[in-house]
Design a protein around this motif. Structure first.
Motif, mmCIF file in Angstrom:
data_model
loop_
_atom_site.group_PDB
_atom_site.id
_atom_site.type_symbol
_atom_site.label_atom_id
_atom_site.label_comp_id
_atom_site.label_asym_id
_atom_site.label_seq_id
_atom_site.Cartn_x
_atom_site.Cartn_y
_atom_site.Cartn_z
ATOM 1 N N PHE A 1 0.816 -1.203 0.000
ATOM 2 C CA PHE A 1 0.000 0.000 0.000
ATOM 3 C C PHE A 1 0.856 1.260 0.000
ATOM 4 N N ASP A 2 0.453 2.244 -0.829
ATOM 5 C CA ASP A 2 1.121 3.543 -0.865
ATOM 6 C C ASP A 2 0.076 4.580 -1.246
ATOM 7 N N PRO A 3 -0.301 5.490 -0.305
ATOM 8 C CA PRO A 3 -1.352 6.470 -0.602
ATOM 9 C C PRO A 3 -0.985 7.406 -1.738
ATOM 10 N N ILE B 1 -0.045 1.468 10.488
ATOM 11 C CA ILE B 1 -1.388 0.896 10.607
ATOM 12 C C ILE B 1 -2.031 0.857 9.227
ATOM 13 N N GLU B 2 -2.416 -0.324 8.767
ATOM 14 C CA GLU B 2 -3.065 -0.469 7.472
ATOM 15 C C GLU B 2 -4.453 0.182 7.496
ATOM 16 N N PRO B 3 -4.961 0.612 6.309
ATOM 17 C CA PRO B 3 -6.233 1.342 6.251
ATOM 18 C C PRO B 3 -7.401 0.656 6.955
ATOM 19 N N LEU B 4 -7.596 -0.644 6.737
ATOM 20 C CA LEU B 4 -8.719 -1.336 7.371
ATOM 21 C C LEU B 4 -8.579 -1.377 8.888
ATOM 22 N N LYS B 5 -7.371 -1.593 9.348
ATOM 23 C CA LYS B 5 -7.122 -1.643 10.793
ATOM 24 C C LYS B 5 -7.320 -0.261 11.416
ATOM 25 N N GLU C 1 -5.391 15.435 15.593
ATOM 26 C CA GLU C 1 -5.920 15.454 16.962
ATOM 27 C C GLU C 1 -6.872 14.289 17.202
ATOM 28 N N GLU C 2 -7.725 13.995 16.217
ATOM 29 C CA GLU C 2 -8.681 12.885 16.364
ATOM 30 C C GLU C 2 -7.957 11.552 16.468
ATOM 31 N N LEU C 3 -6.919 11.363 15.652
ATOM 32 C CA LEU C 3 -6.142 10.123 15.718
ATOM 33 C C LEU C 3 -5.415 10.006 17.056
ATOM 34 N N ALA C 4 -4.907 11.133 17.534
ATOM 35 C CA ALA C 4 -4.151 11.132 18.789
ATOM 36 C C ALA C 4 -5.009 10.680 19.972
ATOM 37 N N LYS C 5 -6.329 10.896 19.889
ATOM 38 C CA LYS C 5 -7.233 10.453 20.956
ATOM 39 C C LYS C 5 -7.215 8.935 21.111
ATOM 40 N N LYS C 6 -6.816 8.238 20.039
ATOM 41 C CA LYS C 6 -6.714 6.773 20.063
ATOM 42 C C LYS C 6 -5.254 6.325 20.186
ATOM 43 N N GLY C 7 -4.374 7.255 20.489
ATOM 44 C CA GLY C 7 -2.960 6.917 20.624
ATOM 45 C C GLY C 7 -2.269 6.675 19.302
ATOM 46 N N ILE C 8 -2.847 7.236 18.231
ATOM 47 C CA ILE C 8 -2.317 7.041 16.872
ATOM 48 C C ILE C 8 -1.656 8.332 16.406
ATOM 49 N N GLU C 9 -0.505 8.207 15.744
ATOM 50 C CA GLU C 9 0.206 9.389 15.241
ATOM 51 C C GLU C 9 0.084 9.487 13.726
ATOM 52 N N LEU C 10 -0.316 10.662 13.255
ATOM 53 C CA LEU C 10 -0.409 10.922 11.815
ATOM 54 C C LEU C 10 0.961 11.336 11.288
ATOM 55 N N TYR C 11 1.464 10.585 10.292
ATOM 56 C CA TYR C 11 2.756 10.914 9.678
ATOM 57 C C TYR C 11 2.577 11.831 8.472
ATOM 58 N N GLU D 1 -11.836 12.465 -0.304
ATOM 59 C CA GLU D 1 -12.086 11.696 0.914
ATOM 60 C C GLU D 1 -11.019 11.955 1.967
ATOM 61 N N ILE D 2 -11.298 11.531 3.194
ATOM 62 C CA ILE D 2 -10.298 11.500 4.269
ATOM 63 C C ILE D 2 -10.391 10.110 4.886
ATOM 64 N N SER D 3 -9.474 9.233 4.509
ATOM 65 C CA SER D 3 -9.550 7.851 4.975
ATOM 66 C C SER D 3 -8.147 7.287 5.164
ATOM 67 N N GLY D 4 -8.104 6.050 5.610
ATOM 68 C CA GLY D 4 -6.811 5.391 5.770
ATOM 69 C C GLY D 4 -6.074 5.242 4.461
ATOM 70 N N GLY D 5 -6.819 5.296 3.348
ATOM 71 C CA GLY D 5 -6.212 5.158 2.043
ATOM 72 C C GLY D 5 -5.462 6.382 1.567
ATOM 73 N N ASN D 6 -5.621 7.524 2.243
ATOM 74 C CA ASN D 6 -4.856 8.700 1.822
ATOM 75 C C ASN D 6 -4.056 9.317 2.965
ATOM 76 N N MET D 7 -3.689 8.451 3.916
ATOM 77 C CA MET D 7 -2.815 8.930 4.996
ATOM 78 C C MET D 7 -1.914 7.796 5.477
ATOM 79 N N ARG D 8 -0.843 8.171 6.146
ATOM 80 C CA ARG D 8 -0.011 7.188 6.845
ATOM 81 C C ARG D 8 -0.133 7.469 8.339
ATOM 82 N N ALA D 9 -0.563 6.453 9.075
ATOM 83 C CA ALA D 9 -0.723 6.591 10.517
ATOM 84 C C ALA D 9 0.033 5.465 11.211
#
Length: 226
Positions: free
Chosen positions: A35-37, A215-219, A171-181, A200-208
């Protein structure tokens, strides 16, 4: 409903009322099964990716709506993996705007002589042209203005919106202990000429990442809904 465009991860239809319908697919971008967004090709099919992408998109777009940030979002049907959006005029043939918090992906490939993997980038904004043939080349604000794609004033607005939206997602990701790269966003103009977030704003267009693990998009979607 009239078919308009077959995209890598979504198909687009025109509705009778002037809005558009985006149908999310299970295809994800990448190369050789990885995977590569930012990739220009569909790497593989991931069952459930379409609905997962739409669920996160709906979640984030509705938060942006509450904060009065302009987007093309009208509504979503998760059962059908479809989203209704307002019409938008593209900048040129389309731009991708990346907000980078850490050095990974194409940034590291290009600037690895100077940047270290995972190096903090502080929300650096980068614009690329949507141009598969030329591998989505990065472009500067001056070049965008000179070529008539985006004025310098519009670039400043685009950059500010990108950093604001990306900050909210972070900020929303950080609430779950996830860091947006990093995150890839797209913008267009509304019928009255205002710049607004599209696509869109989804796991498919970000690296977290969590605990330094990608973290893969579905996860990611599952973690955000826990």
């Amino acid at each position: 409903m009239k078919f308009i465009y077959k995209g890598k991860t979504k198909d687009v239809y025109a509705l009778d009322n002037g809005d558009y319908l985006l149908s999310f697919k299970d295809d994800v971008t990448g190369e050789e099964g990885v995977f590569d967004p930012g990739a220009n090709t569909v790497g593989f099919k991931m069952e459930g990716a379409g609905v997962a992408g739409l669920r996160l998109t709906k979640y984030f777009f509705e938060i942006l709506q509450e904060k009065a940030i302009p987007t093309h979002y009208v509504g979503a049907d998760l059962d059908k993996a479809q989203m209704i959006v307002k019409p938008a005029k593209m900048f040129g043939n389309g731009l991708e705007v990346i907000c980078r918090y850490r050095a990974v992906g194409s940034f590291l490939r290009r600037y690895g002589q100077y940047a270290k993997e995972g190096q903090a980038l502080g929300g650096f904004v980068e614009v690329t042209l949507k141009d598969d043939e030329r591998n989505d080349p990065p472009i500067s604000a001056d070049a965008l203005d000179m070529l008539g794609i985006l004025s310098l004033d519009e670039y400043r607005e685009l950059k500010a919106l990108t950093q604001k939206i990306s900050g909210i997602v972070k900020e929303e990701l950080a609430k779950k202990g996830i860091e947006l790269y990093d995150i890839k966003l797209e913008f267009g103009k509304s019928e009255n000429g205002n710049i607004m977030l599209i696509d869109e704003i989804s796991g498919g267009n970000m690296r977290a990442y969590k605990d330094n693990q990608y973290i893969e998009p579905l996860k990611l979607e599952k973690m955000m809904n826990e």
